[in-house]
Design a protein around this motif. Structure first.
Motif, PDB file in Angstrom:
ATOM      1  N   UNK A   1       0.831  -1.209   0.000  1.00 31.01           N
ATOM      2  CA  UNK A   1       0.000   0.000   0.000  1.00 31.01           C
ATOM      3  C   UNK A   1       0.860   1.252   0.000  1.00 31.01           C
ATOM      4  N   UNK A   2       1.782   1.313   0.969  1.00 33.23           N
ATOM      5  CA  UNK A   2       2.619   2.507   1.103  1.00 33.23           C
ATOM      6  C   UNK A   2       3.568   2.662  -0.087  1.00 33.23           C
ATOM      7  N   UNK A   3       4.151   1.558  -0.544  1.00 33.68           N
ATOM      8  CA  UNK A   3       5.090   1.638  -1.665  1.00 33.68           C
ATOM      9  C   UNK A   3       4.419   2.180  -2.922  1.00 33.68           C
ATOM     10  N   UNK A   4       3.155   1.806  -3.122  1.00 36.74           N
ATOM     11  CA  UNK A   4       2.436   2.293  -4.303  1.00 36.74           C
ATOM     12  C   UNK A   4       2.317   3.815  -4.269  1.00 36.74           C
ATOM     13  N   UNK A   5       1.986   4.354  -3.092  1.00 34.58           N
ATOM     14  CA  UNK A   5       1.804   5.801  -2.974  1.00 34.58           C
ATOM     15  C   UNK A   5       3.148   6.526  -3.030  1.00 34.58           C
TER      16      UNK A   5
ATOM     17  N   UNK B   1       6.389   8.117   3.636  1.00 33.34           N
ATOM     18  CA  UNK B   1       7.457   7.277   4.169  1.00 33.34           C
ATOM     19  C   UNK B   1       7.537   7.398   5.691  1.00 33.34           C
ATOM     20  N   UNK B   2       7.434   8.636   6.176  1.00 38.06           N
ATOM     21  CA  UNK B   2       7.460   8.869   7.626  1.00 38.06           C
ATOM     22  C   UNK B   2       6.246   8.244   8.292  1.00 38.06           C
ATOM     23  N   UNK B   3       5.099   8.401   7.678  1.00 35.43           N
ATOM     24  CA  UNK B   3       3.871   7.800   8.222  1.00 35.43           C
ATOM     25  C   UNK B   3       3.984   6.277   8.271  1.00 35.43           C
TER      26      UNK B   3
END
Length: 415
Positions: free
Chosen positions: A285-289, A306-308
């Motif tokens: 999920x995060x990598x996509x964004x 990235x921080x989140x």
């Protein structure tokens, strides 16, 4: 052989003789539930985890394979087979798994055969996987049939998959269920034939089989990879109309689709929607964004996500409530590489330096092209000491062929 193995490895000499030669014993010769036996099995598992010699791994495996506390441990099977595969010993993989299937004490359930079938498949031993399927006692179910089809798909044998989907139900009386149909859908998506994949959905309904969220997620992923926004939205609407709940995969498909359309800000908002619906975003999920923002050149927003990701924050703003440790998602080396490249391209050198150091501390090698740009940028800004410092860290963290490759990069630097 087992005795010789244990003599050569003093760490395991405490294993009882009855266990060392258990391959020669009958199942009734030991009590698998006794504390001493369980302790011995634990030592054998530990030995398999640490052993490097493939022949010894196979001997240790066979010495305990009839014990319930051993053959009930899926993880140790995966570890042993993976180590034998890395040692390029398909002969030993066949030996230990065939030994398991043939041993009178091990289960003869469909589930046990399926597990073995998949281990053969993961090792690239497709014909052995097929043979294992045919050894399963009747009646076979959709569970083993879908496992066989998955083995064909994972080994890029799509034509055999489709032929077997038609022939095996006729030959063996297996009734394809939703899992088997889902593998067939995926095979069409892998080929990029989404029209054929949609036809499989229609066939399922005609046969009284309701497609599930996995069926639709597979199509969503296919449309996303093909860049077909219309088809993607059409499937999304069908999911909603059928009252199916979005799961993590559904949301990850939506995130990827939005980012592919240059709508990374909307994708970031969707992360909050996921959390509000009780789903925790994962690394995908995060990598996509993050990747979406990097491609859009919005590296500051990528850093925010990235921080989140690492802090477990539930919202975007610094003041939002933080989640617990379970909300933290650990970035991969690919995440760091994306950020470093984007930061260097945007000449955010201090931030790139910080991320690079963090990456090296994790013993991951940053991309050479980005590091070359970082060092040259630091030199250009007269930050010679920082440039030399990062070079030193790079040299210290490299291993094998990467050392010579990096030396060539260093030769082209402006330092």
């Amino acid at each position: 052989m087992a005795a010789s193995l244990l003599r050569r490895n003093p760490r395991f000499t405490s294993i009882p003789l009855s266990l060392r030669f258990s391959t020669l014993s009958t199942p009734s010769s030991s009590n698998p539930r006794s504390p001493s036996s369980l302790d011995s099995i634990s030592r054998v598992k530990s030995a398999i985890r640490s052993e490097l010699d493939p022949d010894r791994i196979a001997t240790l495996f066979e010495s305990s394979s009839h014990e319930p506390s051993f053959y009930g441990d899926r993880l140790i099977y995966s570890i042993a087979v993976r180590k034998l595969w890395r040692s390029r010993r398909p002969d030993l993989i066949r030996r230990v798994l065939d030994h398991q299937l043939s041993h009178p004490s091990t289960p003869k359930s469909e589930a046990f055969f399926v597990r073995t079938l998949l281990l053969f498949s993961e090792s690239g031993l497709l014909d052995d996987a097929v043979a294992t399927f045919h050894r399963i006692p009747s009646p076979r179910t959709d569970r083993s049939f879908s496992a066989l089809l998955s083995a064909f798909l994972d080994n890029q044998q799509v034509q055999r998959l489709r032929e077997s989907f038609v022939s095996i139900p006729k030959e063996l009386g297996v009734s394809p269920g939703v899992s088997s149909y889902n593998v067939l859908i995926k095979s069409h998506c892998v080929d990029g034939d989404l029209s054929a994949a949609r036809q499989v959905l229609d066939e399922m309904r005609e046969r009284g089989i309701d497609p599930n969220i996995v069926s639709y997620n597979t199509l969503l992923d296919g449309y996303s990879k093909k860049g077909d926004a219309f088809g993607f939205e059409e499937i999304l609407g069908e999911i909603k109309s059928r009252g199916l709940d979005f799961n993590l995969v559904t949301y990850n498909c939506r995130l990827s689709a939005l980012c592919a359309q240059g709508k990374s800000s909307e994708a970031e908002e969707l992360l909050d929607v996921m959390v509000s619906n009780g789903l925790k975003p994962n690394r995908i999920s995060f990598d996509a964004v993050i990747d979406g923002f990097c491609k859009e050149g919005n590296v500051k927003s990528a850093l925010r996500v990235f921080t989140r990701m690492r802090s477990g924050k539930k919202g975007n703003e610094a003041g939002d409530e933080a989640g617990g440790e379970n909300d933290i998602v650990l970035p991969s080396s690919k995440t760091y590489s994306k950020l470093i490249r984007s930061l260097v391209q945007k000449e955010e050198l201090e931030l790139a330096l910080d991320i690079s150091k963090e990456c090296l501390e994790k013993k991951w090698t940053p991309p050479f092209d980005a590091m070359k740009g970082l060092v040259n940028g630091l030199v250009k800004n007269s930050q010679i000491d920082l440039a030399k410092g990062i070079l030193k860290k790079m040299r210290k963290g490299l291993r094998g062929d990467a050392i010579d490759a990096w030396k060539k990069v260093e030769g082209a630097l402006q330092l």
